[in-house]
Design a protein around this motif. Structure first.
Motif, PDB file in Angstrom:
ATOM      1  N   VAL A  89       8.253 -43.545  26.780  1.00 53.10           N
ATOM      2  CA  VAL A  89       7.445 -43.889  27.131  1.00 53.10           C
ATOM      3  C   VAL A  89       6.312 -44.847  25.951  1.00 53.10           C
ATOM      4  O   VAL A  89       6.144 -46.200  26.968  1.00 53.10           O
ATOM      5  N   LYS A  90       7.179 -45.233  25.426  1.00 60.33           N
ATOM      6  CA  LYS A  90       6.156 -46.509  24.152  1.00 60.33           C
ATOM      7  C   LYS A  90       7.238 -47.880  24.765  1.00 60.33           C
ATOM      8  O   LYS A  90       6.158 -48.938  24.650  1.00 60.33           O
ATOM      9  N   ALA A  91       8.126 -47.859  25.123  1.00 62.62           N
ATOM     10  CA  ALA A  91       8.982 -49.093  24.949  1.00 62.62           C
ATOM     11  C   ALA A  91       8.564 -49.587  26.900  1.00 62.62           C
ATOM     12  O   ALA A  91       8.068 -49.671  27.009  1.00 62.62           O
ATOM     13  N   ALA A  92       7.980 -48.626  27.782  1.00 57.67           N
ATOM     14  CA  ALA A  92       8.061 -48.759  29.197  1.00 57.67           C
ATOM     15  C   ALA A  92       6.073 -49.258  29.580  1.00 57.67           C
ATOM     16  O   ALA A  92       5.731 -50.004  29.841  1.00 57.67           O
ATOM     17  N   ARG A  93       5.473 -48.400  28.439  1.00 52.66           N
ATOM     18  CA  ARG A  93       3.775 -49.086  28.270  1.00 52.66           C
ATOM     19  C   ARG A  93       3.942 -50.270  27.630  1.00 52.66           C
ATOM     20  O   ARG A  93       3.158 -50.715  28.130  1.00 52.66           O
ATOM     21  N   ASP A  94       5.187 -51.024  26.571  1.00 53.95           N
ATOM     22  CA  ASP A  94       4.954 -51.975  25.982  1.00 53.95           C
ATOM     23  C   ASP A  94       5.413 -53.318  26.869  1.00 53.95           C
ATOM     24  O   ASP A  94       5.527 -54.502  26.351  1.00 53.95           O
ATOM     25  N   ASN A  95       6.120 -52.701  27.986  1.00 57.57           N
ATOM     26  CA  ASN A  95       6.362 -54.103  28.493  1.00 57.57           C
ATOM     27  C   ASN A  95       6.417 -53.089  30.532  1.00 57.57           C
ATOM     28  O   ASN A  95       6.975 -53.733  30.986  1.00 57.57           O
ATOM     29  N   ALA A  96       4.834 -53.113  31.043  1.00 60.87           N
ATOM     30  CA  ALA A  96       4.609 -52.661  31.647  1.00 60.87           C
ATOM     31  C   ALA A  96       4.953 -53.518  33.510  1.00 60.87           C
ATOM     32  O   ALA A  96       4.703 -53.536  33.935  1.00 60.87           O
ATOM     33  N   ASP A  97       4.986 -54.383  32.499  1.00 59.45           N
ATOM     34  CA  ASP A  97       4.810 -55.973  33.521  1.00 59.45           C
ATOM     35  C   ASP A  97       6.087 -55.627  34.107  1.00 59.45           C
ATOM     36  O   ASP A  97       6.305 -56.319  35.721  1.00 59.45           O
ATOM     37  N   LEU A  98       7.309 -54.861  33.497  1.00 60.40           N
ATOM     38  CA  LEU A  98       8.088 -55.335  34.063  1.00 60.40           C
ATOM     39  C   LEU A  98       9.267 -53.786  34.028  1.00 60.40           C
ATOM     40  O   LEU A  98      10.295 -53.916  35.413  1.00 60.40           O
TER      41      LEU A  98
END
Length: 441
Positions: free
Chosen positions: A163-172
């Motif tokens: 969840v954290k990684a996805a939110r930190d890289n929401a553009d990708l």
């Protein structure tokens, strides 16, 4: 109440000069209901006009496309481009992307929470192709192409990290990659998928589920592969994606009796999408069974990777399942199409199976943009949008396509990529993955 049929969009124009005009091609844009000879005017990297005839200034660059097809930029929804981290499995993003006539590739499960920064820095940023990802549900990500099964159980999943990684890289990050196949099922049932779904629901992003055998079953275990889908479908939400419907393995859509699993139809009714995920284990026979049952894929992923191509080497002994023989060279088949060469190859197989050209283009443009949540920017040639265009030719001839079982199908039409436009840049389709169709006809 019966829904009114949407009228095709009218060609329109912004009154301005053009830096580039694509002239004489057949424009197929299913998102706008367009199919006909139109000229495309591009100004400052954006689509400025779509019209039967555009006024062109002497300084404007014009590319004559008589007889070619012009579509929104093609989107490959299943790629493997995390080079080096995924070993020989990962391919160069531009070789799979713009060099193969594709403007956007979606890496399925290569980057994970601990490795996503490297994916952005070393893969996404240098690429001329737009590179997106479905982040791996597993901390291990796609190490050596998911080869080592023990890394992919529930103990290798951290929902908070996803969840954290996805939110930190929401553009990708456009979704989460997970698996539901006999090897993993024999060890953990659907527990890994349940954790992937937990993250998916928290993020409100789809999960992309690999069906079809990937790993051998655990020692002493035997799995009724046809039963796996019984447990998978109830876990899925609208917008989730089932991959590999045409797999030659019995853990996909087609049961050993040759019938399509009834829960596939329930999944479709619930809004679950289907991605071709062509890969190494595509079966013409099973594809026919699925299509004849009225099940049409929503999107087309090529699932091209370093284990299923022949490029300056004998390749790997991989047929869609990891075994102890994976490092041995594959045998050389006579057909130049024994291994997939990219998205156009998967599109050509659908055409050979009777799927209409417009529908195939829709799968690779408007539908693909929709599952990525990017219909406002990708999948259409609407005036005002950034120029994101694929140009290809529909060749007439005689070719033989071949699947992973050696089953051959003859076809008289083949799509061949020519070039793509991304913003102000034109990139020729010159990837070494592409065959010379004229010599093979």
């Amino acid at each position: 109440m019966k829904q009114a049929k949407r009228k095709p969009a009218e060609p329109s124009a912004i009154p301005a000069g053009y830096d580039l005009v694509l002239r004489g091609g057949r424009v197929i844009d299913p998102a706008q209901g367009l199919d006909g000879e139109l000229e495309v005017g591009i100004r400052r990297g954006r689509i400025a006009a779509l019209a039967p005839k555009l006024k062109v200034a002497p300084k404007t660059k014009v590319i004559n496309l008589r007889g070619a097809l012009v579509t929104p930029g093609l989107i490959d929804t299943h790629a493997h481009v995390y080079r080096h981290v995924t070993g020989a499995f990962g391919l160069d993003a531009d070789m799979v992307g713009v060099g193969s006539g594709v403007t956007t590739v979606v890496d399925q499960g290569g980057p994970s929470a601990p490795t996503f920064d490297g994916f952005r820095h070393f893969i996404v940023e240098p690429a001329k192709t737009r590179v997106l990802a479905f982040i791996s549900a597993y901390l291990a990500g796609g190490l050596l192409g998911h080869r080592y099964v023990d890394l992919y159980g529930p103990s290798g999943i951290n929902v908070a990290a996803i969840v954290k990684a996805a939110r930190d890289n929401a553009d990708l990050v456009r979704g989460i990659k997970a698996h539901a196949e006999p090897g993993g099922y024999s060890r953990w049932g659907v527990e890994s998928l349940k954790l992937a779904k937990q993250a998916s629901r928290e993020l409100k992003l789809p999960v992309y589920v690999h069906l079809g055998t990937l790993w051998p079953e655990a020692a002493g275990k035997t799995v009724d592969a046809a039963k796996i889908i019984d447990e998978v479908v109830p876990l899925l939400d609208p917008g989730d994606i089932l991959a590999h419907p045409f797999t030659r393995y019995p853990s996909g859509f087609v049961a050993p009796d040759g019938k399509v699993h009834p829960l596939v139809f329930e999944a479709l009714a619930r809004g679950v999408h289907i991605d071709v995920g062509r890969g190494s284990h595509f079966s013409f026979d099973n594809a026919r069974r699925v299509l004849e049952a009225g099940v049409l894929p929503y999107t087309v992923g090529a699932d091209l990777h370093g284990y299923n191509i022949k490029l300056r080497s004998d390749g790997k002994g991989y047929r869609g399942m990891f075994t102890e023989d994976v490092d041995k060279p594959v045998e050389q088949r006579s057909s130049p199409f024994a291994a997939p060469y990219g998205l156009h190859h998967a599109m050509n197989e659908l055409l050979a199976l009777g799927v209409g050209l417009t529908e195939v283009v829709r799968m690779c443009t408007a539908n693909a943009a929709q599952i990525l949540g990017m219909s406002d920017t990708l999948g259409s040639l609407a005036v005002g949008r950034p120029a994101d265009i694929s140009v290809m030719r529909l060749l007439e001839g005689r070719w033989t396509l071949e699947d992973g079982d050696g089953v051959k199908v003859k076809t008289r039409r083949m799509l061949q990529p020519a070039f793509v436009v991304r913003g102000t840049k034109v990139y020729d389709a010159d990837s070494p993955l592409l065959p010379e169709l004229g010599k093979a006809a």
